[in-house]
Design a protein around this motif. Structure first.
Motif, PDB file in Angstrom:
ATOM      1  N   ALA A   1       0.822  -1.211   0.000  1.00 16.35           N
ATOM      2  CA  ALA A   1       0.000   0.000   0.000  1.00 16.35           C
ATOM      3  C   ALA A   1       0.854   1.260   0.000  1.00 16.35           C
ATOM      4  O   ALA A   1       0.498   2.273  -0.621  1.00 16.35           O
ATOM      5  N   ALA A   2       1.996   1.206   0.685  1.00 21.28           N
ATOM      6  CA  ALA A   2       2.886   2.369   0.764  1.00 21.28           C
ATOM      7  C   ALA A   2       3.818   2.474  -0.440  1.00 21.28           C
ATOM      8  O   ALA A   2       4.573   3.452  -0.544  1.00 21.28           O
ATOM      9  N   GLY A   3       3.787   1.495  -1.323  1.00 21.85           N
ATOM     10  CA  GLY A   3       4.662   1.516  -2.490  1.00 21.85           C
ATOM     11  C   GLY A   3       6.101   1.193  -2.199  1.00 21.85           C
ATOM     12  O   GLY A   3       6.993   1.490  -3.002  1.00 21.85           O
ATOM     13  N   VAL A   4       6.363   0.555  -1.070  1.00 20.87           N
ATOM     14  CA  VAL A   4       7.738   0.224  -0.674  1.00 20.87           C
ATOM     15  C   VAL A   4       8.234  -1.028  -1.393  1.00 20.87           C
ATOM     16  O   VAL A   4       9.422  -1.139  -1.705  1.00 20.87           O
ATOM     17  N   VAL A   5       7.316  -1.973  -1.639  1.00 17.43           N
ATOM     18  CA  VAL A   5       7.692  -3.199  -2.354  1.00 17.43           C
ATOM     19  C   VAL A   5       6.788  -3.377  -3.564  1.00 17.43           C
ATOM     20  O   VAL A   5       5.686  -2.823  -3.630  1.00 17.43           O
TER      21      VAL A   5
END
Length: 338
Positions: free
Chosen positions: A160-164
């Motif tokens: 959701a945070a775009g980290v992976v």
């Protein structure tokens, strides 16, 4: 007299854990507990550790026995809930610990479970954004799967945070034998399990579509492992970072923010790994994060009690929300040791 609840499938491991937790719940009273082959027998014949139920006798599993309760827990084998639900009054609040109503995609149900798709209920993982209000407003809730909780809690906030990346997620997770249910199986005999590890349902585990649905991941490979212990899950999840040079501190910041106010999901201090034994008897998930020095992939490790947060504890948490009670009532974040 508190709020009345009934438990279908009370003779199984998840059903027994439900009874144990309900015995200590300040607001819920068990008015019926049903079983199949154990119907007519005292509950303590099957669950000798539940001495407070010494006067409880298992009933046959029927809609008539269950329908009078304010809320009904279904702890039945996958595929068995739908037929029983069809006989219950529309007004009944029902929480299904099985998989019958978890998936929104009928094709995914057919591929991983087979048979007709029964429909889709509210998905019961309160820690997902916006879930609490939806669960509280629902009369029919599908409890999260045990492996699914161990993966979703770590993976969902990072996607959701775009980290992976949502592609190429890999899961290897070991579970205790109680996750396979109480029915007698040769592969679960003590002499077969002790001092042994074995993979099963490789490439086709039924929790894969549930994890994809809840996390937003698009491709996921999962290898479940049967471990020589009665209960617990230890999951390792790896995913590609969305950008090069990702630091573990960035990953931990996302998880810390996601679970800062959560009573049952705990990001451990840096350097401390989750242990299944630390979660036994609790409704907790322990999380840790790392970034692999060689590949740069994000590594998430998590531990939980598959009968607690993975089944009965999660069900109590959802029921509390459905009934307007304190979400933590009857539940503990603390495990039992040694």
């Amino acid at each position: 007299m508190g709020i009345s609840v009934a438990v279908a499938g009370a003779s199984g491991y998840a059903g027994g854990e439900l009874l144990r937790l309900l015995a200590g719940h300040p607001d819920l009273d068990v008015v019926a507990a049903t079983a199949h082959s154990q119907a007519g027998q005292p509950a303590t014949d099957t669950h000798p550790h539940l001495i407070s139920y010494r006067d409880l006798v298992f009933s046959d599993t029927s809609a008539d026995v269950l329908a009078g309760a304010d809320l009904i827990f279904l702890a039945l084998p996958h595929g068995a809930s739908a037929a029983l639900v069809a006989q219950l009054p529309d007004r009944s609040k029902v929480l299904d610990l099985g998989a019958d109503f978890r998936l929104a995609d009928a094709d995914a149900w057919q591929r991983y479970y087979g048979g007709p798709h029964a429909g889709t209920w509210t998905y019961g993982l309160p820690e997902l954004p916006g879930r609490r209000a939806v669960i509280a407003a629902s009369d029919r809730v599908a409890n999260t799967g045990c492996y699914a909780v161990s993966v979703i809690t770590g993976l969902a906030p990072l996607i959701a945070a775009g980290v992976v990346e949502a592609e190429d997620v890999v899961v290897v997770a070991a579970s205790g034998t109680s996750g396979a249910g109480r029915s007698a199986k040769i592969a679960l005999l003590g002499s077969e399990v002790m001092a042994d590890l074995s993979a099963y349902k490789v490439g086709a585990h039924q929790h894969v579509p549930e994890i994809l649905q809840a996390t937003g991941a698009r491709t996921l490979s999962m290898t479940p492992v049967l471990a020589p212990m009665a209960r617990g899950i230890l999951a390792t999840v790896t995913a590609r970072p969305s950008s090069s040079g990702l630091r573990v501190e960035q990953v931990r910041e996302v998880l810390a923010e996601a679970y800062a106010d959560e009573p049952f999901v705990h990001l451990l201090p840096d350097g401390r790994q989750p242990h299944t034994a630390a979660t036994l008897g609790s409704n907790s998930v322990q999380l840790q994060a790392a970034v692999d020095l060689n590949s740069g992939r994000v590594i998430l490790t998590s531990a939980l009690d598959n009968l607690g947060k993975g089944a009965a504890g999660q069900a109590i948490q959802n029921a509390n929300l459905m009934l307007g009670l304190d979400e933590t009532a009857g539940l503990s974040a603390n495990g039992v040791a040694p």
